[in-house]
Structure formats: C-alpha cells, structure tokens
Scaffold this motif. Structure first.
Motif, PDB file in Angstrom:
ATOM      1  N   GLN A   1       1.363  10.621  -7.528  1.00  0.00           N
ATOM      2  CA  GLN A   1       0.419  11.171  -8.504  1.00  0.00           C
ATOM      3  C   GLN A   1       0.966  12.448  -9.135  1.00  0.00           C
ATOM      4  O   GLN A   1       0.912  12.618 -10.343  1.00  0.00           O
ATOM      5  CB  GLN A   1      -0.938  11.441  -7.852  1.00  0.00           C
TER       6      GLN A   1
ATOM      7  N   GLU B   1       4.013  -0.787   3.612  1.00  0.00           N
ATOM      8  CA  GLU B   1       3.405   0.490   3.262  1.00  0.00           C
ATOM      9  C   GLU B   1       4.536   1.415   2.826  1.00  0.00           C
ATOM     10  O   GLU B   1       5.520   1.577   3.545  1.00  0.00           O
ATOM     11  CB  GLU B   1       2.676   1.124   4.445  1.00  0.00           C
TER      12      GLU B   1
ATOM     13  N   ASP C   1       5.736   5.058   2.302  1.00  0.00           N
ATOM     14  CA  ASP C   1       5.406   6.400   2.784  1.00  0.00           C
ATOM     15  C   ASP C   1       6.357   7.393   2.133  1.00  0.00           C
ATOM     16  O   ASP C   1       7.415   7.025   1.624  1.00  0.00           O
ATOM     17  CB  ASP C   1       5.550   6.438   4.311  1.00  0.00           C
TER      18      ASP C   1
ATOM     19  N   THR D   1       0.820  -1.204   0.000  1.00  0.00           N
ATOM     20  CA  THR D   1       0.000   0.000   0.000  1.00  0.00           C
ATOM     21  C   THR D   1       0.860   1.263   0.000  1.00  0.00           C
ATOM     22  O   THR D   1       2.049   1.219   0.290  1.00  0.00           O
ATOM     23  CB  THR D   1      -0.931   0.034   1.240  1.00  0.00           C
TER      24      THR D   1
ATOM     25  N   ALA E   1       1.027   8.611  -1.930  1.00  0.00           N
ATOM     26  CA  ALA E   1       0.131   8.586  -3.085  1.00  0.00           C
ATOM     27  C   ALA E   1       0.072   9.960  -3.756  1.00  0.00           C
ATOM     28  O   ALA E   1       0.126  10.063  -4.991  1.00  0.00           O
ATOM     29  CB  ALA E   1      -1.261   8.131  -2.662  1.00  0.00           C
ATOM     30  N   ARG E   2      -0.036  11.013  -2.963  1.00  0.00           N
ATOM     31  CA  ARG E   2      -0.056  12.369  -3.534  1.00  0.00           C
ATOM     32  C   ARG E   2       1.243  12.675  -4.272  1.00  0.00           C
ATOM     33  O   ARG E   2       1.238  13.248  -5.364  1.00  0.00           O
ATOM     34  CB  ARG E   2      -0.314  13.410  -2.437  1.00  0.00           C
ATOM     35  N   HIS E   3       2.371  12.287  -3.680  1.00  0.00           N
ATOM     36  CA  HIS E   3       3.672  12.547  -4.306  1.00  0.00           C
ATOM     37  C   HIS E   3       3.806  11.767  -5.619  1.00  0.00           C
ATOM     38  O   HIS E   3       4.271  12.328  -6.619  1.00  0.00           O
ATOM     39  CB  HIS E   3       4.800  12.191  -3.345  1.00  0.00           C
TER      40      HIS E   3
ATOM     41  N   SER F   1       0.910   5.282   1.592  1.00  0.00           N
ATOM     42  CA  SER F   1       0.312   6.230   2.529  1.00  0.00           C
ATOM     43  C   SER F   1      -0.329   7.346   1.706  1.00  0.00           C
ATOM     44  O   SER F   1      -0.061   7.494   0.505  1.00  0.00           O
ATOM     45  CB  SER F   1       1.374   6.807   3.466  1.00  0.00           C
ATOM     46  N   ASP F   2      -1.176   8.155   2.341  1.00  0.00           N
ATOM     47  CA  ASP F   2      -1.779   9.296   1.642  1.00  0.00           C
ATOM     48  C   ASP F   2      -0.710  10.214   1.066  1.00  0.00           C
ATOM     49  O   ASP F   2      -0.801  10.663  -0.073  1.00  0.00           O
ATOM     50  CB  ASP F   2      -2.665  10.108   2.600  1.00  0.00           C
ATOM     51  N   THR F   3       0.320  10.485   1.869  1.00  0.00           N
ATOM     52  CA  THR F   3       1.398  11.381   1.441  1.00  0.00           C
ATOM     53  C   THR F   3       2.155  10.813   0.247  1.00  0.00           C
ATOM     54  O   THR F   3       2.449  11.528  -0.708  1.00  0.00           O
ATOM     55  CB  THR F   3       2.374  11.640   2.605  1.00  0.00           C
TER      56      THR F   3
ATOM     57  N   SER G   1      -3.760   1.078  -4.765  1.00  0.00           N
ATOM     58  CA  SER G   1      -3.741   1.878  -3.548  1.00  0.00           C
ATOM     59  C   SER G   1      -3.940   3.340  -3.920  1.00  0.00           C
ATOM     60  O   SER G   1      -3.175   3.879  -4.729  1.00  0.00           O
ATOM     61  CB  SER G   1      -2.411   1.689  -2.807  1.00  0.00           C
ATOM     62  N   HIS G   2      -4.990   3.953  -3.397  1.00  0.00           N
ATOM     63  CA  HIS G   2      -5.293   5.368  -3.657  1.00  0.00           C
ATOM     64  C   HIS G   2      -5.425   5.649  -5.150  1.00  0.00           C
ATOM     65  O   HIS G   2      -4.996   6.702  -5.633  1.00  0.00           O
ATOM     66  CB  HIS G   2      -4.235   6.291  -3.048  1.00  0.00           C
TER      67      HIS G   2
END
Length: 107
Positions: free
Chosen positions: A14, A76, A78, A4, A10-12, A6-8, A57-58
């Motif tokens: 993307q 995960e 990150d 997976t 995934a944003r990076h 992390s949100d951080t 993931s995301h």
C-alpha cells in the motif's frame, strides 16, 4: 484457491502504491528459471488483464495468470526484515525444494 498478503506485506505494498501514484495491487506469477526450475515474478498492476484471476487481500488486488496459479495456489506473500536486509517472502505450500539463494523453487 487463494493467494493472500500478510499484514506486513499489505502495508508495504500500500505504501509503495501511494508513493508510485497509481496501481490496484500486484501481479504475481512464475517463470521457468533458476537452479530449481521455477522463479517467482512480481510487479505492480495498474489494471486486470482478460486472462488474470483476481484475489482480494487487505483491500489490495492480487492478479495471477491461469498457468501460474497451480504452482502458487495457497501462497501467502509476506514482507520480512532480517538484519539489514528486507524483502518479500513467498510462503508457498506447494514448494517442495528451494535453491540455496532462495531465487527459485520446485514443486
């Protein structure tokens, strides 16, 4: 089995894919290297290969080859900022030891 982001992270990823102009996600794996025995590998993925195992993931695709999966299953990924430094960090439950520089690990 799962890998997976992390949100951080995934944003990076993307943002990086948009800047790059193509890609479906990341290809993750391990290779023999470093003082602890194994090192992570990571690169952008434009398409899945025939032997890739795919995780979502995301909204991003994470591809892992079958040989690497037992070493990073449950990991995960990150993206962390520490002072002036930033980069990806593998939160790997299978890792029993890491070298001092953080470049390699052992299971």
């Amino acid at each position: 089995m799962a890998i997976t982001l992390s949100d951080t992270a995934a944003r990076h990823v993307q943002k990086s894919l948009v800047k790059r102009g193509k890609g479906i996600g990341l290809r993750l794996g391990v290779k023999t290297s470093g003082c602890s025995g194994l090192a992570y590998s990571m690169e952008f993925a434009d398409e899945a290969g025939p032997e890739d195992i795919s995780f979502e993931s995301h909204g991003l695709t994470l591809l892992v080859d079958a040989k690497s999966l037992p070493f990073i299953d449950g990991t995960e990924l990150d993206f962390v900022r520490e002072g002036l430094n930033e980069g990806f960090k593998f939160n790997n439950p299978n890792s029993k030891a890491e070298c001092g520089c953080g470049e390699s690990f052992a299971v």
